[in-house]
Design an enzyme around this catalytic site. Structure first.
Site, mmCIF file in Angstrom:
data_model
loop_
_atom_site.group_PDB
_atom_site.id
_atom_site.type_symbol
_atom_site.label_atom_id
_atom_site.label_comp_id
_atom_site.label_asym_id
_atom_site.label_seq_id
_atom_site.Cartn_x
_atom_site.Cartn_y
_atom_site.Cartn_z
ATOM 1 N N SER A 138 0.851 -1.189 0.000
ATOM 2 C CA SER A 138 0.000 0.000 0.000
ATOM 3 C C SER A 138 0.882 1.234 0.000
ATOM 4 C CB SER A 138 -0.899 0.004 1.239
ATOM 5 O OG SER A 138 -1.504 1.275 1.441
ATOM 6 N N TYR A 151 -2.802 -0.548 10.295
ATOM 7 C CA TYR A 151 -2.788 -0.880 8.868
ATOM 8 C C TYR A 151 -1.417 -0.563 8.267
ATOM 9 C CZ TYR A 151 -4.321 -1.112 4.001
ATOM 10 O OH TYR A 151 -4.469 -1.447 2.661
#
Length: 254
Positions: A138, A151
């Site tokens: 990501s 995350y």
């Protein structure tokens, strides 16, 4: 170009969003696709779409955070030419807004889940003389995003794991790369906005879209196209790399 004829590909979280798009395009390009989903029924739409187009696909109910379940599924797959570690979950919160339970939950799926699948796939790939691995990292692997502590931790781990696997298995002819998407419009994103910003869905969708310098969220099919290239023979000289697919977020957001 970019044909996967005769290849067997394992895609985690292939029931929706980016995982579904990757599964569909891989099957279209000739791969036999094996989808791992927490709930097998979640993959039915993907399975139906691939089968209607004449593709080969199987779906399995599997919690990737549980090594025994992952090992059992991989034991039923004759060989693994391609692994796509796509399954993942998110959490909103900074350090103080992240409980131990939150951290363990994110770690279990996003980090341990990828580890479990890597471990099973690498064994098969070594036996058969090679393979290609793609991990979904990501933009949070590269830049700081507010309220994404757990995350970010998990996707930073994915980026580091990618480099480690790529280095360790060079001699086994196993390539390992990652992609780092920015916001991609998926059912996951819609659910995320509804859960965390009730009553402000349209406003938040527009706001999140505009954080990409290109002015919109990405499409799952765009990520799938990059995944196809990186897992194809045409990318045979590429390993240990991360590819941002982010509408300019990392380099142009200034």
């Amino acid at each position: 170009m970019f044909k996967l004829t005769g290849k067997i590909a394992v895609v985690t979280g292939g029931g929706s969003g980016i995982g579904k798009a990757i599964s569909v395009v891989f099957a279209r390009q000739g791969a036999e696709v094996h989808i791992l989903e927490l709930r097998e029924e979640s993959a039915r739409e993907t399975v139906a779409e691939i089968q209607e187009a004449g593709g080969k696909v199987e779906a399995y109910s599997c919690d990737v955070s549980k090594q025994q379940e992952v090992n059992a599924v991989f034991g039923n797959i004759p060989k693994v030419d391609i692994l796509v570690n796509n399954a993942g979950i998110a959490h909103v919160g900074n350090l103080e807004g992240t409980t131990e339970e939150d951290l363990d939950r994110i770690y279990g799926v996003n980090v341990k889940g990828a580890y479990n699948c890597l471990r099973s796939a690498v064994v098969k790939m070594k036996e058969q003389g090679g393979g290609a691995i793609l991990n979904l990292a990501s933009i949070v692997s590269h830049v700081g995003i507010p309220d994404r502590f757990a995350y970010s931790m998990s996707k930073g781990a994915i980026h580091a794991m990618t480099m480690s696997v790529a280095k360790d298995y060079l001699s086994a002819n196993i390539r390992c790369n990652s992609v780092s998407p920015a916001r991609v419009h998926t059912p996951f994103v819609d659910g995320f906005i509804s859960k965390n910003y009730p009553g402000k869905e349209e406003e938040m969708f527009h706001k999140l879209s505009q954080t990409q310098p290109i002015g919109r969220m990405g499409k799952p099919e765009e990520v799938a196209a990059l995944a196809l290239f990186l897992c194809s023979a045409e990318a045979g000289f590429i390993t240990g790399c991360d590819y941002p697919i982010d509408g300019g977020f990392i380099k142009l957001n200034n």
